[in-house]
Motif scaffolding. Structure first.
Motif, PDB file in Angstrom:
ATOM      1  N   THR A 215       0.856  -1.195   0.000  1.00  0.00           N
ATOM      2  CA  THR A 215       0.000   0.000   0.000  1.00  0.00           C
ATOM      3  C   THR A 215       0.882   1.231   0.000  1.00  0.00           C
ATOM      4  O   THR A 215       2.032   1.177   0.420  1.00  0.00           O
ATOM      5  CB  THR A 215      -0.903   0.047   1.249  1.00  0.00           C
ATOM      6  OG1 THR A 215      -0.067   0.041   2.407  1.00  0.00           O
ATOM      7  CG2 THR A 215      -1.861  -1.117   1.304  1.00  0.00           C
ATOM      8  N   TRP A 216       0.308   2.339  -0.505  1.00  0.00           N
ATOM      9  CA  TRP A 216       1.072   3.590  -0.445  1.00  0.00           C
ATOM     10  C   TRP A 216       0.129   4.724  -0.100  1.00  0.00           C
ATOM     11  O   TRP A 216      -1.095   4.597  -0.234  1.00  0.00           O
ATOM     12  CB  TRP A 216       1.769   3.867  -1.772  1.00  0.00           C
ATOM     13  CG  TRP A 216       0.884   4.508  -2.782  1.00  0.00           C
ATOM     14  CD1 TRP A 216       0.649   5.835  -2.959  1.00  0.00           C
ATOM     15  CD2 TRP A 216       0.067   3.842  -3.763  1.00  0.00           C
ATOM     16  NE1 TRP A 216      -0.255   6.038  -3.979  1.00  0.00           N
ATOM     17  CE2 TRP A 216      -0.629   4.841  -4.485  1.00  0.00           C
ATOM     18  CE3 TRP A 216      -0.148   2.503  -4.096  1.00  0.00           C
ATOM     19  CZ2 TRP A 216      -1.512   4.542  -5.513  1.00  0.00           C
ATOM     20  CZ3 TRP A 216      -1.029   2.214  -5.123  1.00  0.00           C
ATOM     21  CH2 TRP A 216      -1.702   3.217  -5.820  1.00  0.00           C
ATOM     22  N   TYR A 217       0.745   5.831   0.341  1.00  0.00           N
ATOM     23  CA  TYR A 217      -0.012   7.016   0.714  1.00  0.00           C
ATOM     24  C   TYR A 217       0.804   8.198   0.230  1.00  0.00           C
ATOM     25  O   TYR A 217       1.969   8.348   0.596  1.00  0.00           O
ATOM     26  CB  TYR A 217      -0.173   7.026   2.238  1.00  0.00           C
ATOM     27  CG  TYR A 217      -1.027   8.139   2.754  1.00  0.00           C
ATOM     28  CD1 TYR A 217      -2.380   7.922   3.029  1.00  0.00           C
ATOM     29  CD2 TYR A 217      -0.494   9.408   2.974  1.00  0.00           C
ATOM     30  CE1 TYR A 217      -3.165   8.944   3.498  1.00  0.00           C
ATOM     31  CE2 TYR A 217      -1.280  10.434   3.442  1.00  0.00           C
ATOM     32  CZ  TYR A 217      -2.619  10.205   3.711  1.00  0.00           C
ATOM     33  OH  TYR A 217      -3.407  11.219   4.178  1.00  0.00           O
ATOM     34  N   ASP A 219       0.845  12.241   0.111  1.00  0.00           N
ATOM     35  CA  ASP A 219       0.231  13.477   0.598  1.00  0.00           C
ATOM     36  C   ASP A 219       0.434  14.565  -0.453  1.00  0.00           C
ATOM     37  O   ASP A 219       1.570  14.909  -0.788  1.00  0.00           O
ATOM     38  CB  ASP A 219       0.891  13.870   1.918  1.00  0.00           C
ATOM     39  CG  ASP A 219       0.135  15.007   2.581  1.00  0.00           C
ATOM     40  OD1 ASP A 219      -0.056  16.048   1.928  1.00  0.00           O
ATOM     41  OD2 ASP A 219      -0.276  14.832   3.749  1.00  0.00           O
ATOM     42  N   ARG A 226       4.594   7.656   1.177  1.00  0.00           N
ATOM     43  CA  ARG A 226       4.849   6.648   2.223  1.00  0.00           C
ATOM     44  C   ARG A 226       4.473   5.263   1.729  1.00  0.00           C
ATOM     45  O   ARG A 226       3.293   4.943   1.614  1.00  0.00           O
ATOM     46  CB  ARG A 226       4.028   6.984   3.473  1.00  0.00           C
ATOM     47  CG  ARG A 226       4.684   8.074   4.320  1.00  0.00           C
ATOM     48  CD  ARG A 226       4.095   8.056   5.690  1.00  0.00           C
ATOM     49  NE  ARG A 226       2.642   8.001   5.600  1.00  0.00           N
ATOM     50  CZ  ARG A 226       1.811   8.902   6.127  1.00  0.00           C
ATOM     51  NH1 ARG A 226       2.275   9.884   6.807  1.00  0.00           N
ATOM     52  NH2 ARG A 226       0.510   8.783   5.988  1.00  0.00           N
ATOM     53  N   ASP A 298      -8.224  11.055  -2.584  1.00  0.00           N
ATOM     54  CA  ASP A 298      -9.182  11.220  -1.485  1.00  0.00           C
ATOM     55  C   ASP A 298      -9.185  12.623  -0.904  1.00  0.00           C
ATOM     56  O   ASP A 298      -8.213  13.351  -1.029  1.00  0.00           O
ATOM     57  CB  ASP A 298      -8.876  10.212  -0.374  1.00  0.00           C
ATOM     58  CG  ASP A 298      -9.973   9.175  -0.303  1.00  0.00           C
ATOM     59  OD1 ASP A 298     -11.127   9.547  -0.589  1.00  0.00           O
ATOM     60  OD2 ASP A 298      -9.677   8.022   0.018  1.00  0.00           O
ATOM     61  N   HIS A 307      -5.001  13.359  -0.437  1.00  0.00           N
ATOM     62  CA  HIS A 307      -3.996  12.327  -0.666  1.00  0.00           C
ATOM     63  C   HIS A 307      -4.399  11.340  -1.757  1.00  0.00           C
ATOM     64  O   HIS A 307      -5.563  11.188  -2.065  1.00  0.00           O
ATOM     65  CB  HIS A 307      -3.691  11.580   0.632  1.00  0.00           C
ATOM     66  CG  HIS A 307      -4.893  10.905   1.203  1.00  0.00           C
ATOM     67  ND1 HIS A 307      -5.775  11.533   2.038  1.00  0.00           N
ATOM     68  CD2 HIS A 307      -5.364   9.648   1.012  1.00  0.00           C
ATOM     69  CE1 HIS A 307      -6.741  10.685   2.345  1.00  0.00           C
ATOM     70  NE2 HIS A 307      -6.519   9.542   1.741  1.00  0.00           N
ATOM     71  N   SER A 309      -3.874   7.449  -2.581  1.00  0.00           N
ATOM     72  CA  SER A 309      -3.406   6.222  -1.950  1.00  0.00           C
ATOM     73  C   SER A 309      -3.979   5.017  -2.676  1.00  0.00           C
ATOM     74  O   SER A 309      -4.919   5.151  -3.470  1.00  0.00           O
ATOM     75  CB  SER A 309      -3.832   6.192  -0.483  1.00  0.00           C
ATOM     76  OG  SER A 309      -5.227   6.224  -0.409  1.00  0.00           O
TER      77      SER A 309
END
Ligand code: ADP
Length: 549
Positions: A215-217, A219, A226, A298, A307, A309
């Motif tokens: 998974t990634w996020y 910003d 991340r 989102d 973000h 993701s």
């Protein structure tokens, strides 16, 4: 009720009066200091042995305060003098009970107790109901002055005020309790919800980790990226190593890098769906993995885009299956092409010979055979194209050309072999595109042959083009069976065919439109259909207009 008075002691509004009395929630409650004190005060003021606060209920008279009558808590309504005192708002006074005919049968008066004196002021509610009395009693006769009467009335008022106060205190407490209860349930509820949420999140994290889903996020404001530990593993990085977005891009197969970057910026800047498949080489292990990434843009709580993701899964096995299948199809199709080409040659030879002898039957049979061979060739070419396309082997050779010429050629070609329909090329202004003419021609032919396949004999098919904005738009419109709205979205998927009574008998594999769509997308274009069941369909595609800079 045993009435000792020989007269009616029930007021007309008794039911209402009782209801009002009960509203005070005071019947059968234990003694309270405030009431005892007033009763005590009255006993002192009037020098009497007995002072009571009575409440007259349906059958019983309840004593809320009782000075001098020992532990008696209530007496019968039919014998209590207070039953008389609530019949009118004035103070009821019996200075010598023995002189009162209505009291002669009263057990308190006639019995051992020997009640001689009674004075009772009614307790009058603010809405005028007499719910009980404040009364004093003595075992000897007394005289009761006007002033005494006033004092007793005032004391009754004090008692009534106290009863009111007591009620509002009760109500407040009850409200508070209800509120507390509600608050405590809401809070418990919130705690429960939070716990359930934490549990669900934990489960999700476990399954994501167990399934090796990365998974990634990202910003958007701070541009920080991340990745999860699993994502690092998928790109061949160690869990404790730093892995930036640039590192990831560097591992993606060169042929696919542009597509991934375009998809990501399409999501960040246009909110488009992020759904890409690509091969990537592991940083340390150099292992090639096929990955599928699905992501979403989102908003934060304030509704701002915050973000980007998503998740990444490994699809190497499925891809390898697909690749094997495509290779197989490609091989078989390729192998079929050679015998088919020679078969076609022999057929032409035979046709030529039959024409010389004027053998009408053989000519006809051979022509039919030829048509079948043409169909089969088209099918095989379709399969070959799909496998080539999926192996990334379709290369476009883009050159600027005039669209009218291409469209004219295709329509003429189709009209040569199809007498069954009325195909019309509607006039349109000169248009230039920079495209692969063969592939674009393939798209138009496919639209046209579908229109012929899926519409009734001798119906009209219109082909035309126009300029909309900076896009050249081509359309093929038929008066055929049409397509339902459920199907229109899926028509361009691989192997998708509409399943209905009419389509059943028409051969096809559902790859034509899929190929068309792929060709159009590779020209940075769009493909779509407008259709109504039973009325007809209009298929469209658009590609950028060519302008000489
Ligand atoms: P096929 O080889 O099955 O025709 P296509 O990909 O060309 O494959 O078309 C997919 C499906 O779309 C067809 O099976 C048919 O149900 C539907 N379709 C295509 N063109 C038309 C049309 N002009 N009118 C009605 N249905 C159509």
């Amino acid at each position: 009720m045993d009435n000792t008075f020989g007269m009616n002691i029930i007021p007309e509004n008794d039911q209402e009066r009782i209801a009002v009395l009960r509203r005070y929630k005071i019947l059968d409650t234990p003694p309270e200091r405030a009431f005892d004190n007033v009763a005590q005060l009255a006993a002192r003021i009037f020098h009497v042995p007995i002072a009571l606060i009575s409440l007259v209920d349906t059958e019983k008279v309840f004593f809320k305060a009782n000075i001098g009558m020992e532990t008696v808590k209530s007496s019968d309504r039919g014998s209590s003098l207070c039953s008389l005192a609530i019949l009118h708002p004035e103070v009821t006074i019996f200075e010598d009970t023995l002189k009162e005919p209505c009291l002669l049968a009263n057990p308190l008066v006639a019995g051992d107790f020997g009640l001689k004196f009674y004075a009772g002021a009614p307790l009058i509610t603010p809405d005028g109901f007499m719910i009980g009395t404040f009364c004093i009693k003595d075992k000897k006769t007394r005289s009761f002055s006007k002033q005494d009467e006033e004092i007793l009335k005032d004391l009754a008022k004090i008692v009534m005020d106290e009863i009111e106060l007591r009620l509002s205190a009760i109500n407040e407490t009850e409200e508070q309790q209800a509120l507390n209860k509600e608050l405590s349930t809401t809070i418990t509820e919130q705690v429960e919800i939070r716990k359930a949420l934490q549990k669900a999140e934990e489960m999700l994290r476990f399954s994501i980790e167990a399934a090796n889903v990365g998974t990634w996020y990202f910003d958007i404001a701070t541009e920080t990226f991340r990745p999860s530990s699993s994502l690092k593993k998928l790109f061949g990085y160690a869990v404790d190593e730093e892995m930036t977005y640039q590192h990831i891009l560097a591992q993606i197969n060169e042929d696919y890098r542009g597509k991934v970057i375009a998809a990501a910026s399409g999501t960040i800047y246009k909110g488009a769906n992020y759904n890409v498949e690509f091969p990537a080489t592991g940083f340390h292990d150099q292992k090639v993995r096929w990955l599928k990434a699905i992501g979403k843009l989102d908003h934060d709580a304030a509704g701002r885009l915050s973000h980007f993701s998503g998740v990444v899964i490994e699809i190497t096995e499925q891809k390898q299956d697909e690749i094997r299948k495509n290779d197989f199809i490609a091989m078989v199709s390729h192998e079929l092409k050679t015998p088919l080409t020679s078969l076609k040659g022999y057929m032409q030879l035979l046709t030529g010979k039959a024409k010389k002898t004027d053998d009408a039957f053989t000519i006809n049979a051979l022509e039919r055979g030829n048509t079948q061979i043409t169909k089969m060739t088209a099918m095989i070419n379709g399969f070959l194209n799909v496998s080539r396309l999926e192996a990334g082997k379709i290369h476009l050779e883009k050159l600027p050309f005039r669209l009218e010429q291409l469209m004219r050629d295709i329509v003429d070609e189709v009209m040569m072999t199809t007498q069954s329909h009325d195909i019309v090329l509607l006039p349109f202004p000169p248009l230039m595109v920079n495209a692969d003419a063969d592939k674009i021609g393939q798209v138009i032919s496919n639209f046209l042959s579908n229109a012929v396949k899926y519409s009734p004999l001798h119906s009209r098919i219109e082909v035309t083009a126009c300029l909309t904005g900076n896009m050249v738009q081509v359309s093929v419109k038929d008066q055929g069976m049409g397509i339902s709205s459920e199907d229109t979205g899926k028509l361009f998927d691989r192997f998708y065919r509409v399943e209905n009574r009419h389509a059943q008998n028409i051969s096809g594999f559902g790859i034509g439109l899929y190929l068309c769509a792929e060709i159009v997308y590779r020209h940075d274009g769009q493909i779509w259909v407008n259709s109504e069941t039973g009325k007809g369909s209009a298929f469209y595609f658009s590609i950028p207009n060519y302008t000489i800079a």
